[in-house]
Write a protein that holds these residues in place. Structure first.
Motif, short mmCIF file in Angstrom:
data_model
loop_
_atom_site.label_atom_id
_atom_site.label_comp_id
_atom_site.label_asym_id
_atom_site.label_seq_id
_atom_site.Cartn_x
_atom_site.Cartn_y
_atom_site.Cartn_z
N GLY A 248 55.03 67.10 -18.91
CA GLY A 248 53.61 66.80 -18.71
C GLY A 248 53.18 66.91 -17.27
O GLY A 248 52.21 66.27 -16.86
N LEU A 249 53.88 67.75 -16.49
CA LEU A 249 53.60 67.86 -15.06
C LEU A 249 53.20 69.27 -14.67
O LEU A 249 53.38 69.67 -13.52
CB LEU A 249 54.84 67.42 -14.26
N HIS A 250 52.65 70.03 -15.62
CA HIS A 250 52.13 71.35 -15.27
C HIS A 250 50.68 71.15 -14.81
O HIS A 250 49.73 71.23 -15.59
CB HIS A 250 52.18 72.29 -16.48
N LEU A 251 50.53 70.87 -13.53
CA LEU A 251 49.24 70.43 -12.99
C LEU A 251 48.68 71.48 -12.04
O LEU A 251 49.40 72.31 -11.49
CB LEU A 251 49.41 69.11 -12.23
N SER A 252 47.37 71.41 -11.85
CA SER A 252 46.72 72.28 -10.87
C SER A 252 47.01 71.76 -9.46
O SER A 252 47.46 70.62 -9.27
CB SER A 252 45.21 72.31 -11.11
N GLY B 150 54.55 73.42 -12.14
CA GLY B 150 55.24 72.21 -12.55
C GLY B 150 55.75 72.32 -13.98
O GLY B 150 55.26 73.16 -14.76
N PRO B 151 56.73 71.49 -14.36
CA PRO B 151 57.33 71.56 -15.69
C PRO B 151 56.38 71.07 -16.79
O PRO B 151 55.96 69.91 -16.79
CB PRO B 151 58.56 70.65 -15.58
N SER B 152 56.05 71.94 -17.72
CA SER B 152 55.16 71.57 -18.83
C SER B 152 55.79 70.55 -19.76
O SER B 152 55.11 69.68 -20.31
CB SER B 152 54.77 72.83 -19.62
N ALA B 153 57.12 70.65 -19.95
CA ALA B 153 57.80 69.75 -20.89
C ALA B 153 57.68 68.30 -20.46
O ALA B 153 57.73 67.38 -21.31
CB ALA B 153 59.27 70.14 -20.99
N HIS C 270 48.20 76.51 -11.12
CA HIS C 270 48.98 75.51 -11.85
C HIS C 270 50.48 75.76 -11.65
O HIS C 270 50.93 76.90 -11.64
CB HIS C 270 48.66 75.55 -13.35
N ASN D 17 51.41 60.07 -17.20
CA ASN D 17 51.20 60.52 -18.58
C ASN D 17 50.75 59.40 -19.52
O ASN D 17 50.43 59.67 -20.68
CB ASN D 17 52.48 61.14 -19.13
N TRP E 195 47.81 67.93 -8.31
CA TRP E 195 49.01 67.55 -7.57
C TRP E 195 48.64 66.79 -6.30
O TRP E 195 49.32 65.85 -5.89
CB TRP E 195 49.83 68.79 -7.20
#
Length: 434
Positions: free
Chosen positions: A70-74, A65-68, A63, A237, A78
């Motif tokens: 909503g882009l903390h992706l596997s 990407g920026p969690s804030a 994983h 999102n 991606w």
């Protein structure tokens, strides 16, 4: 006194020379992309069945990407939500071109590929559903065998060395474009979940800004790119699959020529020229590499082949696509009293219908959306897609190679250019006797 009947309409007749030459160049690029796609799929299968297969599985779960935002992706997400958005952006550009300048602008000419594409979606879905009802399978995957992968199909054509007439190649391209349009609608309606209307409404702002600036005379890429990324992130999102954002952005790019800009042709053509190599050469092969690896060693093959989902996918791709595309084309020809163009036979159409069963990119995406990436059923779906595509390709090769000599002769005749103006004589109106 009765009036003389006019000439019967013909299907698979030649397009005009600009569209034919554009289609030929586009198909050459798609063929190269298909070769890379095939290589990526083979590499994934080899790694997934090697002693290092655990590393391949672990790669999907990394994983970043920026969690804030909503882009903390596997890595897998991606690939499907990010890289395929670029692929669908190019699809949007191609859709817009077909509606403006291609076969889809003429309702009479568009009828055959549109009906064939619709039939090529309905019949595979129906056959898949029948196999599940007979054996207690999962109906949620009904849309998996409905998609045709144009790049993979053209790679198969390159391997078998056939010389399809230009009209048939254009038909295959148009069929795939309509097929993609239907797949986009299916993903948006049936495979989107948890809809967040606020974020979806907010996504309209950057997408509308992208459209307005793109259609103005002042549209630097450094303004368009952030707007596209923000629109994509908001759609992702909102619960609508992110690839839909790519299609919408591609559709709003202007397709009229603007001589005030650097380069020639429309903005849509220039963006397509720059992005298609990235899409076909990088984005789709990476997605294929991360999606095609199915572990079949250690008893996995037997379990997959006994799963009604696997059987349904194979039946849908091999039988459903062939029956649907060929049946839709044949029915349209009979209802309109149209005739095949000269030098073509229904065997050619049947071979092309079999080739439409080569599904990959969109089928893999729908399989992940239906059953979840990394699940046991998703592994069976991927194997079914690979098996169905290989069987369809082999059968199409057998049928089309029998027409190879005829295609080669037609290609030689079509290339004649006696007046040396760079346009084959067959695309010019016959000169009147003086």
């Amino acid at each position: 006194m009765s009036k003389r009947a006019g000439p019967l309409p013909r299907i698979f007749s030649r397009s005009d020379w600009p569209e034919t030459s554009r289609a030929a160049e586009l198909l050459r690029r798609e063929t190269v992309g298909g070769m890379l796609l095939l290589a990526a799929a083979i590499l994934a299968m080899l790694w997934a069945n090697s002693p290092w297969r655990d590393a391949y599985a672990a790669l999907h779960d990394v994983h970043f990407g920026p969690s804030a935002l909503g882009l903390h992706l596997s890595t897998a997400h991606w690939a499907s939500d990010g890289l395929l958005a670029v692929f669908f952006f190019v699809v949007g550009l191609e859709l817009a071109h077909e509606f403006r300048h291609g076969d889809l602008r003429d309702p009479a000419k568009a009828a055959v590929p549109v009906v064939a594409a619709i039939s090529g979606v309905v019949v595979p879905a129906a056959l898949y559903a029948v196999t599940q009802l007979l054996d207690g399978g999962h109906l949620r995957g009904w849309a998996i065998p409905t998609a045709t992968d144009i790049a993979f199909a053209l790679a198969v054509l390159a391997v078998i060395g056939t010389h399809l007439p230009s009209a048939m190649r254009s038909f295959l391209l148009t069929l795939a474009v309509v097929d993609d349009l239907i797949a986009i609608a299916i993903i948006a309606v049936f495979y989107s979940h948890g809809l967040h209307l606020g974020l979806l409404a907010l996504a309209i702002v950057p997408i509308a800004g992208f459209a307005v600036i793109a259609r103005s005379r002042w549209h630097p890429w450094w303004i368009l790119l952030p707007l596209a990324l923000v629109g994509w992130a908001l759609v992702l999102n909102s619960g609508i699959h992110a690839t839909i954002a790519g299609v919408v952005l591609g559709l709003v790019v202007p397709g009229t020529a603007d001589d005030t800009l650097e380069g020639s042709g429309s903005m849509s053509e220039r963006i397509d020229h720059r992005l298609r190599p990235l899409s076909a050469g990088v984005c789709v092969p990476i997605f294929a590499f991360l999606s095609a690896g199915v572990t079949v060693v250690g008893g996995g093959l037997g379990a997959a082949l006994s799963d009604p989902v696997t059987v349904g996918v194979v039946v849908g791709l091999v039988l459903g696509k062939a029956i649907g595309v060929f049946g839709g084309t044949f029915a349209t020809a009979r209802l309109t009293r149209a005739q095949l163009d000269d030098d073509l036979s229904w065997a050619d159409v049947f071979g092309l219908s079999l080739l439409a069963g080569v599904g990959f990119t969109v089928s893999l995406l729908i399989g992940e959306l239906a059953f979840g990436s990394g699940s046991a059923i998703d592994d069976h779906v991927r194997l079914g897609i690979l098996l169905g595509s290989v069987i369809a390709a082999v059968l199409a090769g057998i049928v089309l190679r029998r027409r190879n000599r005829v295609y080669r002769r037609i290609a030689v005749l079509e290339s004649a250019d006696e007046d040396g103006d760079g346009v084959p004589d067959c695309y010019q109106p016959a000169r009147k006797a003086t």
